[in-house]
Scaffold this active site. Sequence first.
Site, short mmCIF file in Angstrom:
data_model
loop_
_atom_site.label_atom_id
_atom_site.label_comp_id
_atom_site.label_asym_id
_atom_site.label_seq_id
_atom_site.Cartn_x
_atom_site.Cartn_y
_atom_site.Cartn_z
CG HIS A 120 4.50 13.55 5.12
ND1 HIS A 120 5.01 15.20 5.61
CD2 HIS A 120 5.07 12.87 6.10
CE1 HIS A 120 5.81 14.55 6.87
NE2 HIS A 120 6.02 13.29 7.13
CG ASP A 146 3.83 17.61 4.00
OD1 ASP A 146 2.76 17.27 4.76
OD2 ASP A 146 4.83 17.27 4.64
CD GLN A 173 12.98 10.16 9.75
OE1 GLN A 173 14.37 10.29 10.67
NE2 GLN A 173 12.79 11.48 9.22
CG ASP A 178 9.81 14.64 16.93
OD1 ASP A 178 9.21 13.87 17.55
OD2 ASP A 178 11.01 14.67 16.22
CB SER A 179 6.09 13.60 10.11
OG SER A 179 7.09 14.12 9.38
N1 ARG Z 1 9.88 13.16 7.84
C1 ARG Z 1 9.20 12.91 9.17
C2 ARG Z 1 8.37 12.38 9.86
O1 ARG Z 1 7.74 11.79 8.91
C3 ARG Z 1 10.26 14.53 9.76
C4 ARG Z 1 11.74 14.21 9.32
C5 ARG Z 1 11.99 15.75 10.10
N2 ARG Z 1 13.79 16.19 10.05
C6 ARG Z 1 14.37 17.09 9.87
N3 ARG Z 1 15.48 16.29 10.00
N4 ARG Z 1 14.23 17.62 11.07
O2 ARG Z 1 7.94 12.04 10.80
#
Ligand code: ARG
Length: 263
Positions: free
Chosen positions: A79, A125, A215, A217-218
């Site tokens: 993603h 992912d 957000q 950290d992905s």
């Molecule tokens: N989708 C988020 C990103 O793009 C990561 C979110 C992780 N969320 C969580 N509650 N662990 O950075």
Amino acid sequence: MFFKLPRRAKLAAAAVGVAASLGVAMSGATAQAAPQPIVGGTTTTASAYPYVMQITDSGQNQFCGGTLVTPTKVVTAAHCMVGETTSSVRVVGGRTYRNGTNGTVARVSKIWIHPEYRSVTKGKDVAVLTLSSAMPYTTAKYVSATETGVYAAGTTTRIVGWGTTSSGGSSSNQLRTATVPTTSDAYCKSAYGTRFIASDMVCAGYDQGGVDTCQGDSGGPLLIGGRLAGIVSWGDGCAEPGIPGVYTRLTTFSNLVTQQINS
Ligand code: ARG
């Protein structure tokens, strides 16, 4: 009721009862969440986690994390790479601060996204980047396809990233890290229902919340025993009680990743 249920699990109580009667560990996450900064956790450095890479835009603005697994290959989240091209992204190693200018910047010559990736809640992912130049940093080992036992509920994992330190907050300038226990699949299913796909995902977090990726950290690592075992993928909010973070279950994709690394 002896098991604490995730907040959104009221309708899944029957399923939880079944899991409980089968002796499935529901959480393994009832231990205290030591306030750690990520959400919760402490600051750290690129030297402490030399294989943790910033994935940035062409202006070197970090938007995701990644893990260096060979000098020219980086594992990240699919993603993170949707809509990106080899010219729109950079990989930056050895840089502790988002606003730093030090370290090593590499261009990307190939972006492999799992061909069946559709959205985070559908799984798969995972992405592998090929760098145009080698990174002079220690690489991380990653779990093999057969090591499915590494995710046993309650196992301590380490998360590392530059993401927001609260849901809806701003990104951390300095790299941060924390530890969180894996949850059982039943616990994660209780939190997320059909959005949790056990074959492709694994959850981690304390039952009481407080520590999580968020957000930004992905794409970054979930480490177990010092090896890459998961990829930061998604979650509802961040660090909420009963709502663990969701990570790509890397054992499922380990062989595919190896293929990419050898290609
Ligand atoms: N989708 C988020 C990103 O793009 C990561 C979110 C992780 N969320 C969580 N509650 N662990 O950075």
